[in-house]
Scaffold this motif. Structure first.
Motif, PDB file in Angstrom:
ATOM      1  N   VAL A  90      10.606-128.594  78.829  1.00  5.37           N
ATOM      2  CA  VAL A  90       9.659-129.131  79.805  1.00  5.37           C
ATOM      3  C   VAL A  90       8.245-128.797  79.372  1.00  5.37           C
ATOM      4  O   VAL A  90       7.965-127.684  78.910  1.00  5.37           O
ATOM      5  CB  VAL A  90       9.941-128.582  81.228  1.00  5.37           C
ATOM      6  N   ASN A  91       7.381-129.777  79.466  1.00  2.49           N
ATOM      7  CA  ASN A  91       5.943-129.561  79.307  1.00  2.49           C
ATOM      8  C   ASN A  91       5.389-129.382  80.716  1.00  2.49           C
ATOM      9  O   ASN A  91       5.425-130.313  81.528  1.00  2.49           O
ATOM     10  CB  ASN A  91       5.303-130.761  78.624  1.00  2.49           C
ATOM     11  N   PRO A  92       4.883-128.199  81.051  1.00  2.00           N
ATOM     12  CA  PRO A  92       4.502-127.927  82.450  1.00  2.00           C
ATOM     13  C   PRO A  92       3.312-128.716  82.948  1.00  2.00           C
ATOM     14  O   PRO A  92       3.031-128.711  84.155  1.00  2.00           O
ATOM     15  CB  PRO A  92       4.206-126.424  82.433  1.00  2.00           C
ATOM     16  N   GLY A  93       2.612-129.420  82.044  1.00  6.76           N
ATOM     17  CA  GLY A  93       1.488-130.237  82.479  1.00  6.76           C
ATOM     18  C   GLY A  93       0.466-129.425  83.259  1.00  6.76           C
ATOM     19  O   GLY A  93       0.041-128.360  82.830  1.00  6.76           O
ATOM     20  N   ASN A  94       0.126-129.919  84.450  1.00  2.03           N
ATOM     21  CA  ASN A  94      -0.887-129.228  85.251  1.00  2.03           C
ATOM     22  C   ASN A  94      -0.290-128.378  86.369  1.00  2.03           C
ATOM     23  O   ASN A  94      -0.995-127.996  87.310  1.00  2.03           O
ATOM     24  CB  ASN A  94      -1.873-130.246  85.852  1.00  2.03           C
ATOM     25  N   PHE A  95       1.025-128.082  86.260  1.00  4.90           N
ATOM     26  CA  PHE A  95       1.606-127.144  87.223  1.00  4.90           C
ATOM     27  C   PHE A  95       0.887-125.795  87.087  1.00  4.90           C
ATOM     28  O   PHE A  95       0.466-125.413  85.987  1.00  4.90           O
ATOM     29  CB  PHE A  95       3.102-126.970  86.975  1.00  4.90           C
ATOM     30  N   PRO A  96       0.736-125.068  88.168  1.00  3.34           N
ATOM     31  CA  PRO A  96      -0.040-123.820  88.118  1.00  3.34           C
ATOM     32  C   PRO A  96       0.599-122.780  87.200  1.00  3.34           C
ATOM     33  O   PRO A  96       1.823-122.719  87.055  1.00  3.34           O
ATOM     34  CB  PRO A  96      -0.046-123.345  89.579  1.00  3.34           C
ATOM     35  N   THR A  97      -0.248-121.976  86.601  1.00  2.00           N
ATOM     36  CA  THR A  97       0.235-120.882  85.758  1.00  2.00           C
ATOM     37  C   THR A  97       1.158-119.982  86.571  1.00  2.00           C
ATOM     38  O   THR A  97       0.866-119.644  87.722  1.00  2.00           O
ATOM     39  CB  THR A  97      -0.953-120.051  85.235  1.00  2.00           C
ATOM     40  N   GLY A  98       2.278-119.615  85.975  1.00  2.52           N
ATOM     41  CA  GLY A  98       3.245-118.792  86.674  1.00  2.52           C
ATOM     42  C   GLY A  98       4.413-119.583  87.220  1.00  2.52           C
ATOM     43  O   GLY A  98       5.383-118.988  87.711  1.00  2.52           O
ATOM     44  N   THR A  99       4.351-120.927  87.161  1.00  2.00           N
ATOM     45  CA  THR A  99       5.488-121.749  87.580  1.00  2.00           C
ATOM     46  C   THR A  99       6.638-121.542  86.595  1.00  2.00           C
ATOM     47  O   THR A  99       6.436-121.558  85.380  1.00  2.00           O
ATOM     48  CB  THR A  99       5.111-123.241  87.619  1.00  2.00           C
ATOM     49  N   VAL A 100       7.840-121.340  87.102  1.00  2.00           N
ATOM     50  CA  VAL A 100       9.019-121.120  86.271  1.00  2.00           C
ATOM     51  C   VAL A 100       9.944-122.327  86.411  1.00  2.00           C
ATOM     52  O   VAL A 100      10.342-122.689  87.522  1.00  2.00           O
ATOM     53  CB  VAL A 100       9.759-119.834  86.668  1.00  2.00           C
ATOM     54  N   PHE A 101      10.296-122.947  85.270  1.00 10.66           N
ATOM     55  CA  PHE A 101      11.183-124.108  85.256  1.00 10.66           C
ATOM     56  C   PHE A 101      12.577-123.672  84.797  1.00 10.66           C
ATOM     57  O   PHE A 101      12.718-122.967  83.797  1.00 10.66           O
ATOM     58  CB  PHE A 101      10.653-125.185  84.313  1.00 10.66           C
ATOM     59  N   THR A 102      13.586-124.112  85.530  1.00 15.37           N
ATOM     60  CA  THR A 102      14.975-123.836  85.160  1.00 15.37           C
ATOM     61  C   THR A 102      15.781-125.120  85.290  1.00 15.37           C
ATOM     62  O   THR A 102      15.363-126.079  85.952  1.00 15.37           O
ATOM     63  CB  THR A 102      15.589-122.742  86.059  1.00 15.37           C
ATOM     64  N   TYR A 103      16.980-125.128  84.656  1.00 14.77           N
ATOM     65  CA  TYR A 103      17.808-126.331  84.579  1.00 14.77           C
ATOM     66  C   TYR A 103      19.183-126.046  85.203  1.00 14.77           C
ATOM     67  O   TYR A 103      19.792-125.016  84.924  1.00 14.77           O
ATOM     68  CB  TYR A 103      17.987-126.766  83.122  1.00 14.77           C
ATOM     69  N   TRP A 104      19.665-127.007  86.005  1.00 21.79           N
ATOM     70  CA  TRP A 104      20.883-126.823  86.775  1.00 21.79           C
ATOM     71  C   TRP A 104      21.742-128.079  86.712  1.00 21.79           C
ATOM     72  O   TRP A 104      21.273-129.138  86.285  1.00 21.79           O
ATOM     73  CB  TRP A 104      20.532-126.505  88.231  1.00 21.79           C
ATOM     74  N   ASP A 105      22.985-127.942  87.186  1.00 14.29           N
ATOM     75  CA  ASP A 105      23.819-129.131  87.313  1.00 14.29           C
ATOM     76  C   ASP A 105      23.311-129.980  88.478  1.00 14.29           C
ATOM     77  O   ASP A 105      22.342-129.627  89.158  1.00 14.29           O
ATOM     78  CB  ASP A 105      25.296-128.745  87.504  1.00 14.29           C
ATOM     79  N   GLU A 106      23.959-131.122  88.699  1.00 17.54           N
ATOM     80  CA  GLU A 106      23.481-132.066  89.703  1.00 17.54           C
ATOM     81  C   GLU A 106      23.402-131.458  91.100  1.00 17.54           C
ATOM     82  O   GLU A 106      22.526-131.807  91.895  1.00 17.54           O
ATOM     83  CB  GLU A 106      24.388-133.294  89.720  1.00 17.54           C
ATOM     84  N   THR A 107      24.289-130.529  91.390  1.00 16.16           N
ATOM     85  CA  THR A 107      24.311-129.926  92.727  1.00 16.16           C
ATOM     86  C   THR A 107      23.241-128.857  92.900  1.00 16.16           C
ATOM     87  O   THR A 107      22.961-128.423  94.016  1.00 16.16           O
ATOM     88  CB  THR A 107      25.684-129.300  93.014  1.00 16.16           C
ATOM     89  N   GLY A 108      22.674-128.389  91.788  1.00 17.44           N
ATOM     90  CA  GLY A 108      21.695-127.317  91.854  1.00 17.44           C
ATOM     91  C   GLY A 108      22.301-125.951  92.052  1.00 17.44           C
ATOM     92  O   GLY A 108      21.587-124.982  92.335  1.00 17.44           O
ATOM     93  N   SER A 109      23.614-125.849  91.884  1.00 13.77           N
ATOM     94  CA  SER A 109      24.288-124.572  92.129  1.00 13.77           C
ATOM     95  C   SER A 109      24.746-123.867  90.854  1.00 13.77           C
ATOM     96  O   SER A 109      25.025-122.676  90.874  1.00 13.77           O
ATOM     97  CB  SER A 109      25.505-124.788  93.038  1.00 13.77           C
ATOM     98  N   VAL A 110      24.843-124.587  89.740  1.00 15.58           N
ATOM     99  CA  VAL A 110      25.290-123.991  88.474  1.00 15.58           C
ATOM    100  C   VAL A 110      24.173-124.141  87.452  1.00 15.58           C
ATOM    101  O   VAL A 110      23.775-125.259  87.101  1.00 15.58           O
ATOM    102  CB  VAL A 110      26.570-124.675  87.945  1.00 15.58           C
ATOM    103  N   GLN A 111      23.651-123.016  86.973  1.00 18.60           N
ATOM    104  CA  GLN A 111      22.550-123.067  86.015  1.00 18.60           C
ATOM    105  C   GLN A 111      23.071-123.416  84.633  1.00 18.60           C
ATOM    106  O   GLN A 111      24.105-122.909  84.186  1.00 18.60           O
ATOM    107  CB  GLN A 111      21.804-121.733  85.985  1.00 18.60           C
ATOM    108  N   LEU A 112      22.358-124.322  83.946  1.00 13.78           N
ATOM    109  CA  LEU A 112      22.736-124.709  82.594  1.00 13.78           C
ATOM    110  C   LEU A 112      22.323-123.631  81.609  1.00 13.78           C
ATOM    111  O   LEU A 112      21.391-122.857  81.849  1.00 13.78           O
ATOM    112  CB  LEU A 112      22.081-126.042  82.220  1.00 13.78           C
ATOM    113  N   ASN A 113      23.029-123.586  80.466  1.00  9.17           N
ATOM    114  CA  ASN A 113      22.730-122.563  79.466  1.00  9.17           C
ATOM    115  C   ASN A 113      22.795-123.171  78.075  1.00  9.17           C
ATOM    116  O   ASN A 113      22.759-124.391  77.906  1.00  9.17           O
ATOM    117  CB  ASN A 113      23.693-121.372  79.614  1.00  9.17           C
ATOM    118  N   ASP A 114      22.899-122.326  77.076  1.00 13.02           N
ATOM    119  CA  ASP A 114      22.956-122.747  75.676  1.00 13.02           C
ATOM    120  C   ASP A 114      24.416-122.863  75.258  1.00 13.02           C
ATOM    121  O   ASP A 114      25.087-121.859  75.041  1.00 13.02           O
ATOM    122  CB  ASP A 114      22.214-121.736  74.804  1.00 13.02           C
TER     123      ASP A 114
END
Length: 203
Positions: A128-152
């Motif tokens: 993700v390119n954070p663009g103009n989101f404020p400094t300190g914003t943390v981006f994470t990736y999840w499955d469609e339900t938002g309950s299982v975090q994606l990994n490597d």
């Protein structure tokens, strides 16, 4: 099954050659698909009027090259104003997954659809390119339900989509956790970030 040709008579120490071409659809067969060919030659070698058992050639294998491609788009559905549920609040498939409002210090939820447009299975690296989101914003990736975090899943050192078959799609949720005290409308202006999916097979 196969291609046939008959030569009525072949003189000693002479050669006959059969040349043929075969058309195929790489997308239908898929990258990595192996096409095996074996030739068989048979004749009346002892002159008794009957065809003897055929002699087989070595097997020749051609492997279809894998083509790589990916598409990542917004959902275009889920316009529930003021409800941060990952839906697209502009209700339009326009490559902009819009969340219209978020509480100060909240977690913004965006849904994205990743489609494997290549002709073989592939894994897609997520950034993700954070663009103009404020400094300190943390981006994470999840499955469609938002309950299982994606990994490597492929040891490439970053988060990925997991294996997606050729022609198949997978929906992921991207969460942007805003810093405390920061509201989600940037004083009436949009915060914008760009999510990218990159083929691991052909980076």
């Amino acid at each position: 099954q196969g291609v046939f040709a008959v030569d009525a008579e072949l003189a000693a120490n002479s050669t006959v050659t059969l040349v043929y071409t075969v058309s195929y659809d790489p997308a239908a067969l898929g990258g990595g698909y192996a096409i095996d060919n074996v030739a068989h030659a048979a004749g009346d070698l002892d002159g008794d009027g009957l065809t003897d058992e055929p002699v087989d050639s070595n097997q020749v294998t051609d492997v279809i090259d894998q083509a790589f491609g990916v598409l990542i788009v917004d959902t275009g559905v889920g316009a529930d104003a003021g409800n941060n549920d990952g839906g697209d609040d502009d209700a339009t498939p326009n490559d902009d997954q819009l969340v219209d409002a978020i509480a100060s210090g909240g977690v913004v939820q965006f849904l994205n659809i990743i489609t494997n447009t290549g002709n073989g299975d592939d894994i897609f690296e997520l950034t993700v390119n954070p663009g103009n989101f404020p400094t300190g914003t943390v981006f994470t990736y999840w499955d469609e339900t938002g309950s299982v975090q994606l990994n490597d899943t492929n040891s490439f050192g970053g988060v990925d989509s997991g294996l997606i078959a050729s022609g198949a799609s997978s929906t992921i949720m991207v969460k942007a956790s805003l810093p405390a005290g920061v509201a989600g409308d940037d004083n009436g202006n949009e915060y914008q970030a760009t999510v990218t999916a990159t083929s691991a097979g052909d980076p």
